[in-house]
Write an enzyme that holds these catalytic residues in place. Structure first.
Site, PDB file in Angstrom:
ATOM      1  N   CYS A 219     -10.853  58.732  22.981  1.00 37.72           N
ATOM      2  CA  CYS A 219      -9.744  59.675  23.174  1.00 37.72           C
ATOM      3  C   CYS A 219      -9.245  59.653  24.610  1.00 37.72           C
ATOM      4  CB  CYS A 219     -10.208  61.091  22.877  1.00 37.72           C
ATOM      5  SG  CYS A 219     -10.940  61.284  21.258  1.00 37.72           S
TER       6      CYS A 219
ATOM      7  N   ARG B 121      -6.644  52.915  25.372  1.00 33.34           N
ATOM      8  CA  ARG B 121      -8.002  53.398  25.117  1.00 33.34           C
ATOM      9  C   ARG B 121      -8.329  53.383  23.616  1.00 33.34           C
ATOM     10  NH1 ARG B 121     -10.232  56.265  29.288  1.00 33.34           N
ATOM     11  NH2 ARG B 121     -11.341  57.707  27.924  1.00 33.34           N
TER      12      ARG B 121
ATOM     13  N   TRP C 128      -9.244  59.298  19.028  1.00 36.61           N
ATOM     14  CA  TRP C 128      -9.937  58.168  18.396  1.00 36.61           C
ATOM     15  C   TRP C 128     -11.015  58.813  17.533  1.00 36.61           C
ATOM     16  CZ3 TRP C 128     -14.901  55.894  18.530  1.00 36.61           C
ATOM     17  CH2 TRP C 128     -14.958  54.545  18.162  1.00 36.61           C
TER      18      TRP C 128
ATOM     19  N   GLY D  83     -14.872  63.043  24.022  1.00 35.68           N
ATOM     20  CA  GLY D  83     -16.338  63.073  24.056  1.00 35.68           C
ATOM     21  C   GLY D  83     -16.874  63.539  22.710  1.00 35.68           C
TER      22      GLY D  83
ATOM     23  N   GLU E 171     -18.815  34.587  24.854  1.00 32.45           N
ATOM     24  CA  GLU E 171     -17.611  35.307  25.261  1.00 32.45           C
ATOM     25  C   GLU E 171     -16.403  34.844  24.440  1.00 32.45           C
ATOM     26  OE1 GLU E 171     -16.893  37.863  26.696  1.00 32.45           O
ATOM     27  OE2 GLU E 171     -14.850  37.702  27.428  1.00 32.45           O
TER      28      GLU E 171
ATOM     29  N   LYS F 105     -14.230  37.349  22.083  1.00 35.04           N
ATOM     30  CA  LYS F 105     -12.780  37.514  22.247  1.00 35.04           C
ATOM     31  C   LYS F 105     -12.062  37.287  20.926  1.00 35.04           C
ATOM     32  CE  LYS F 105     -12.444  39.132  25.246  1.00 35.04           C
ATOM     33  NZ  LYS F 105     -13.161  39.541  26.412  1.00 35.04           N
TER      34      LYS F 105
ATOM     35  N   GLU G 135     -12.603  40.199  18.375  1.00 35.37           N
ATOM     36  CA  GLU G 135     -11.966  41.486  18.637  1.00 35.37           C
ATOM     37  C   GLU G 135     -10.449  41.420  18.578  1.00 35.37           C
ATOM     38  OE1 GLU G 135     -12.831  43.157  22.472  1.00 35.37           O
ATOM     39  OE2 GLU G 135     -12.882  41.205  23.433  1.00 35.37           O
TER      40      GLU G 135
ATOM     41  N   LYS H  67     -10.958  50.915  24.887  1.00 40.23           N
ATOM     42  CA  LYS H  67     -11.112  50.188  26.147  1.00 40.23           C
ATOM     43  C   LYS H  67     -12.369  50.617  26.884  1.00 40.23           C
ATOM     44  CE  LYS H  67      -9.935  47.478  29.527  1.00 40.23           C
ATOM     45  NZ  LYS H  67     -10.305  46.071  29.302  1.00 40.23           N
TER      46      LYS H  67
HETATM   47  C1  F6R Z   1     -14.499  42.974  25.347  1.00 40.48           C
HETATM   48  C2  F6R Z   1     -14.574  44.199  26.103  1.00 40.48           C
HETATM   49  C3  F6R Z   1     -15.797  45.023  25.994  1.00 40.48           C
HETATM   50  C4  F6R Z   1     -16.215  45.531  27.381  1.00 40.48           C
HETATM   51  C5  F6R Z   1     -17.399  46.500  27.250  1.00 40.48           C
HETATM   52  C6  F6R Z   1     -17.907  46.972  28.582  1.00 40.48           C
HETATM   53  O1  F6R Z   1     -13.298  42.304  25.568  1.00 40.48           O
HETATM   54  O2  F6R Z   1     -13.664  44.558  26.804  1.00 40.48           O
HETATM   55  O3  F6R Z   1     -16.820  44.312  25.393  1.00 40.48           O
HETATM   56  O4  F6R Z   1     -16.536  44.440  28.181  1.00 40.48           O
HETATM   57  O5  F6R Z   1     -17.007  47.598  26.471  1.00 40.48           O
HETATM   58  O6  F6R Z   1     -16.931  47.677  29.275  1.00 40.48           O
HETATM   59  P1  F6R Z   1     -17.071  47.959  30.827  1.00 40.48           P
HETATM   60  O7  F6R Z   1     -17.029  46.646  31.515  1.00 40.48           O
HETATM   61  O8  F6R Z   1     -15.894  48.825  31.157  1.00 40.48           O
HETATM   62  O9  F6R Z   1     -18.372  48.646  31.018  1.00 40.48           O
END
Ligand code: F6R
Length: 613
Positions: free
Chosen positions: A2, A27, A74, A99, A488, A492, A495, A608
């Site tokens: 959210c 997000r 969300w 949250g 990786e 990618k 997702e 995100k």
């Molecule tokens: C994949 C992606 C997620 C983030 C993960 C960690 O493309 O973006 O797997 O890498 O949620 O996020 P951070 O780096 O913000 O802790």
């Protein structure tokens, strides 16, 4: 997850809130809403769907109002629907929440027995009802709000407003991100900085357990205590304002159709920016991070914890740090880290890697390591984020705001930061000879232009993706330092395009995954000209012999005769080849998403910044 926004000032509040919500779209969300106070009192508009759907149900012309809150939801508790959308209200009090309230069932039963009738399935609705319940018992609105918060368990960033108190907004933080934007006679709050970057670059980062009261002319910050008590925070008079260097343009698409595309093409700059300050003298960076020569020499082990793409950066770092600095490195997925007895002590360095600095599991791992006495260093992209504030030290990646949900430029910036650390540790520990350090540093200096060359494969990658369109599954193979790049690439693809993909160490094929190979299955093989090249070549033959369609990412043009498709990247030092090999894999995921018609910047079900466990 959210997103919440709030505004108080002299502007027309609704456009400011709507714009802030739009900036938080990345997000992830399934419904949206706003609440504002105008001449008619408090009004709430909310709907399932996108911000555009919310626009459609707003009154026209927009009511004149100078205060309001907004939310993108969300779904966690209750399906996406109009009635579950935020804001939630009771007795003139409205709440937006990011949250999870863990004890909401218990609170809901208590409130139901007091006669409250709930209109949603959300955990959030208990909050305005609790406030109302405390007000019915004779407490003022502010007292009730503080008492209600002391009843809550879980993580929350809250925006609260009351129709009976039209000159004040309240923002409360406990475990979920929340920033206060400071303008001229106007204040904002939001889950993330980009929401209000066009109005201010001055932010206050609330601590957990703090409440911020915002009026048009002032803000005060208090620390919340038990049973609704509170004490003015030390920083409250002129709370610590951090000026950040991001510009509003950095959070725009800048002529690209997608944030992800723009962010991939930003990588030459973001890698350069991340390294530029230290590249001429990496050991000096360790001093500035507070890693004294004594600590560096005494280091027995390094622990890295992170999630998703950031975890993959950690896996690459293990190869580089162990090779250059001769320190054993454990890399662990952050959500697993705290659930076993970690053998960490003060002779260990703990590194968290996080773009957002707000990932709940990564924060928990960092706290656990700190509790066990390790020095904690966060590699983080967001100034003022929780990880950066809580760690003993921070090395910022200079990627700028990453808006596309799929992380791209943050990943290569993390690699850049980790390479600096590896070289610096190697030099300080006397393990990396000067000539080798110089070779690596010179190559890193060229990395931005090498990445630019790798990006030039964009059109070719798009054509390849067109030729494999319709495949529902793919394999990614790599060896050594490029095994994490295979992981990786697969992540990618999953997702962004919703195509099933697996990343594997190429040598592990024969132990199971080879059974998946059938005629036409696209298999991406990362095959740099390094000491493992010949072994990778054998794996290519094995895939071909079973009818797989081999797509090779390589710096060896000779592979054209062996593979169905070849994507060439510039040659690089073996320790640095991941920077270049990941680029075509990012492009491949992007074009697969576009050709499959997915929402590339906001893929389904994803958020995100994952701020809950
Ligand atoms: C994949 C992606 C997620 C983030 C993960 C960690 O493309 O973006 O797997 O890498 O949620 O996020 P951070 O780096 O913000 O802790």
């Amino acid at each position: 997850m959210c997103g919440i926004v709030g505004y108080i000032g002299n502007r027309s509040a609704i456009p400011v809130l709507m714009d802030g919500l739009k900036k938080l779209e990345y997000r992830g969300y399934d419904s949206a809403g706003v609440a504002y106070i105008n001449g008619n009192g408090l009004e709430i508009k909310k709907t399932k769907g996108r911000i555009e759907d919310l626009h459609k149900i707003l009154p026209f012309p927009l009511p004149e109002c100078k205060i309001g809150v907004g939310h993108t939801r969300w779904a966690t508790h209750g399906e996406p629907s109009d009635r579950n959308a935020h804001p939630h209200a009771c007795g003139g009090v409205v709440v937006v929440h990011n949250g999870i309230i863990e004890n909401y069932q218990q609170l809901r039963s208590r409130l139901t027995s007091e006669g409250h009738e709930f209109s949603s399935e959300t955990d959030t609705e208990v909050i305005p009802r609790l406030i109302s319940s405390h007000m019915e018992k004779g407490n003022t609105f502010e007292e009730s709000m503080k008492k209600a918060v002391s009843d809550l368990r879980g993580s929350y960033a809250l925006g609260i407003m009351s129709g009976n108190c039209p000159g004040k907004l309240f923002a409360i933080r406990n475990g979920s991100p929340l920033v206060i934007g400071v303008g001229q006679n106007e204040y904002f709050f939001a889950s993330d900085i980009p929401a209000f970057l066009q109005f201010t670059n001055k932010f206050i980062f609330l601590e957990d357990g703090q409440i911020c009261m915002l009026s048009r002319d002032d803000i005060t910050v208090e620390n919340l205590g038990p049973n609704g008590s509170s004490k003015k925070a030390r920083q409250s008079s002129g709370a610590k304002v951090v000026e950040i260097s991001w510009t509003p343009e950095m959070a725009e698409k800048d002529g690209f159709d997608y944030f992800m595309l723009k962010e991939m093409y930003e990588q030459p700059r973001t890698v350069r920016d991340t390294m530029s300050e230290w590249l001429d003298n990496p050991p000096k960076m360790l001093d500035s991070l507070g890693l004294t020569p004594k600590m560096v020499l005494g280091l027995r082990r390094l622990h890295i914890a992170a999630c998703g793409t950031s975890y993959h950066a950690g896996l690459v770092a293990k190869y580089i740090i162990e090779a250059l600095a001769h320190i054993p490195v454990d890399v662990e997925i952050a959500s697993e880290f705290r659930y076993r007895d970690q053998l960490i002590d003060k002779n260990n360095l703990f590194i968290s890697i996080t773009q957002s600095g707000e990932t709940a599991d990564t924060l928990a791992a960092q706290r656990e390591a700190s509790k066990k006495g390790a020095f904690t260093l966060s590699i983080c992209n967001v100034v003022g984020s929780t990880a950066s504030r809580e760690a003993d030290s921070v090395l910022y990646t200079r990627a700028g705001p990453e808006i596309g949900v799929a992380s791209t430029k943050a990943f290569t910036a993390q690699l850049a930061a980790l390479c600096l650390i590896a070289i610096a540790l190697g030099m300080k520990r006397g393990r990396l000879i000067a000539a080798e350090a110089e070779t690596l540093i010179n190559q890193l200096k060229k990395m931005p232009s090498l990445i630019e060359k790798a990006l030039a494969s964009g059109k070719h990658v798009k054509d390849i993706v067109g030729r494999i369109k319709g495949s529902r599954s793919m394999l990614y193979l790599g060896r050594g330092i490029n095994y994490p790049i295979a992981l990786e690439g697969a992540l990618k693809l999953k997702e962004i395009s919703y195509i099933h993909a697996e990343g594997y160490p190429a040598g592990e094929m024969k132990h199971g995954p080879i059974a998946l190979i059938e005629r036409g299955l696209p298999v991406v093989v990362i095959a740099p000209m390094d000491n493992l090249f010949e072994k990778t070549l054998s794996n290519i033959e094995e895939v071909k012999a079973r009818g797989g369609k081999v797509i090779v990412v390589t710096d060896e043009p000779g592979l054209r005769t062996k593979a169905d498709e070849v994507i060439e990247v510039p040659p690089a030092h073996p320790a640095l080849s991941p920077f270049l090999n990941v680029i075509p894999l990012q492009l491949m995921a992007f074009w697969s998403g576009v050709l499959n018609g997915t929402d590339v910047d906001k893929p389904r079900n994803l958020a995100k910044s994952v701020t809950v466990e």
